[in-house]
Design an enzyme around this catalytic site. Sequence first.
Site, PDB file in Angstrom:
ATOM      1  N   ASN A 114     -23.440  41.613  -8.353  1.00  0.00           N
ATOM      2  CA  ASN A 114     -21.979  42.293  -8.209  1.00  0.00           C
ATOM      3  C   ASN A 114     -21.793  43.221  -7.131  1.00  0.00           C
ATOM      4  O   ASN A 114     -20.828  43.381  -6.586  1.00  0.00           O
ATOM      5  CB  ASN A 114     -21.729  42.905  -9.657  1.00  0.00           C
ATOM      6  CG  ASN A 114     -21.338  41.914 -10.726  1.00  0.00           C
ATOM      7  OD1 ASN A 114     -20.169  41.442 -10.887  1.00  0.00           O
ATOM      8  ND2 ASN A 114     -22.268  41.356 -11.680  1.00  0.00           N
ATOM      9  N   HIS A 171     -19.576  42.979 -18.282  1.00  0.00           N
ATOM     10  CA  HIS A 171     -20.542  42.610 -19.293  1.00  0.00           C
ATOM     11  C   HIS A 171     -20.325  40.738 -19.377  1.00  0.00           C
ATOM     12  O   HIS A 171     -19.140  40.424 -19.187  1.00  0.00           O
ATOM     13  CB  HIS A 171     -20.043  43.293 -20.750  1.00  0.00           C
ATOM     14  CG  HIS A 171     -21.012  42.722 -21.659  1.00  0.00           C
ATOM     15  ND1 HIS A 171     -22.226  42.971 -21.862  1.00  0.00           N
ATOM     16  CD2 HIS A 171     -20.758  41.587 -22.580  1.00  0.00           C
ATOM     17  CE1 HIS A 171     -22.816  42.488 -22.954  1.00  0.00           C
ATOM     18  NE2 HIS A 171     -22.013  41.583 -23.531  1.00  0.00           N
ATOM     19  N   LYS A 213     -19.872  33.926 -11.283  1.00  0.00           N
ATOM     20  CA  LYS A 213     -18.695  33.644 -10.297  1.00  0.00           C
ATOM     21  C   LYS A 213     -17.556  34.383 -10.856  1.00  0.00           C
ATOM     22  O   LYS A 213     -16.872  35.175  -9.865  1.00  0.00           O
ATOM     23  CB  LYS A 213     -18.460  32.123 -10.305  1.00  0.00           C
ATOM     24  CG  LYS A 213     -18.495  31.613  -8.940  1.00  0.00           C
ATOM     25  CD  LYS A 213     -18.231  30.128  -8.819  1.00  0.00           C
ATOM     26  CE  LYS A 213     -17.180  29.852  -7.845  1.00  0.00           C
ATOM     27  NZ  LYS A 213     -16.790  28.334  -7.928  1.00  0.00           N
TER      28      LYS A 213
HETATM   29  C1  GRF Z   1     -24.313  40.906 -14.738  1.00  0.00           C
HETATM   30  O1  GRF Z   1     -24.358  39.734 -15.667  1.00  0.00           O
HETATM   31  C2  GRF Z   1     -23.537  41.982 -15.315  1.00  0.00           C
HETATM   32  O2  GRF Z   1     -22.490  41.248 -16.358  1.00  0.00           O
HETATM   33  C3  GRF Z   1     -24.561  42.606 -16.512  1.00  0.00           C
HETATM   34  O3  GRF Z   1     -25.570  42.268 -15.953  1.00  0.00           O
HETATM   35  C4  GRF Z   1     -25.840  41.693 -14.600  1.00  0.00           C
HETATM   36  C5  GRF Z   1     -25.948  42.210 -13.382  1.00  0.00           C
HETATM   37  O4  GRF Z   1     -26.199  41.278 -12.415  1.00  0.00           O
HETATM   38  N1  GRF Z   1     -24.158  43.843 -16.810  1.00  0.00           N
HETATM   39  P1  GRF Z   1     -26.109  41.776 -10.855  1.00  0.00           P
HETATM   40  O5  GRF Z   1     -27.331  42.547 -10.771  1.00  0.00           O
HETATM   41  O6  GRF Z   1     -24.791  42.259 -10.526  1.00  0.00           O
HETATM   42  O7  GRF Z   1     -26.508  40.497 -10.234  1.00  0.00           O
END
Ligand code: GRF
Length: 203
Positions: A14, A111, A174
């Site tokens: 993210n 989330h 995605k």
């Molecule tokens: C994501 O699936 C987010 O929704 C959850 O933890 C994961 C983090 O993934 N809270 P990244 O570190 O952003 O790849």
Amino acid sequence: MKNIAVLASGRGSNLEAIIKNIKNGTLHANLACVISDREDANALAIARDAGYKALYLDPGPKKTWLLPEYEEKYVTTLQDHKIDLVCLSGFMRIIKQPLLTAFAGRILNIHPSLLPAFPGLEVQKKALEYGVKFSGCTVHFVDDTVDGGPIIAQAAVPILDDDDADTLAARILKEEHRIYTEAINLVLSGKYKIEGRRVIKTG
Ligand code: GRF
């Protein structure tokens, strides 16, 4: 331009999307710092490689939250960087005091389920086990509940018969990368109001 901070404990996809969207002009924010409770978090490496400030802050002895004196260091660091909005992204700590009060209404989380279904951890597995036909992701304000604050944005994805937790997580991810930017833009624009639990656009 308003300042955001990303707090992340792990992979950082993210964060990567946020950086990409800042660079391509779709996310209207300045990423002032990335903070992690894990020195080895891939998110810190991503931030450093992209030329952003990456900070490890000692989380202290607790496993799922920060003692007030440790959380205070997070608050002062965010204040030192003049952060307008804190974006949790895979930050594996429950936010408590003093951070909740210092940044009241200015902390977002993403989330990987359609809240209020499946709060907590391993939620793709839980969605498959429950047998729901759709899941998705949610961006919400952080309050003193776990995954329970007012919802800013959601996206749904279908669950296919041959999905496992990994294929479902990838389909959801995605959408996460898309809606987190939309939600951050909305909150930074200030063009919304909160009525009860409803976040309503005003602009
Ligand atoms: C994501 O699936 C987010 O929704 C959850 O933890 C994961 C983090 O993934 N809270 P990244 O570190 O952003 O790849």
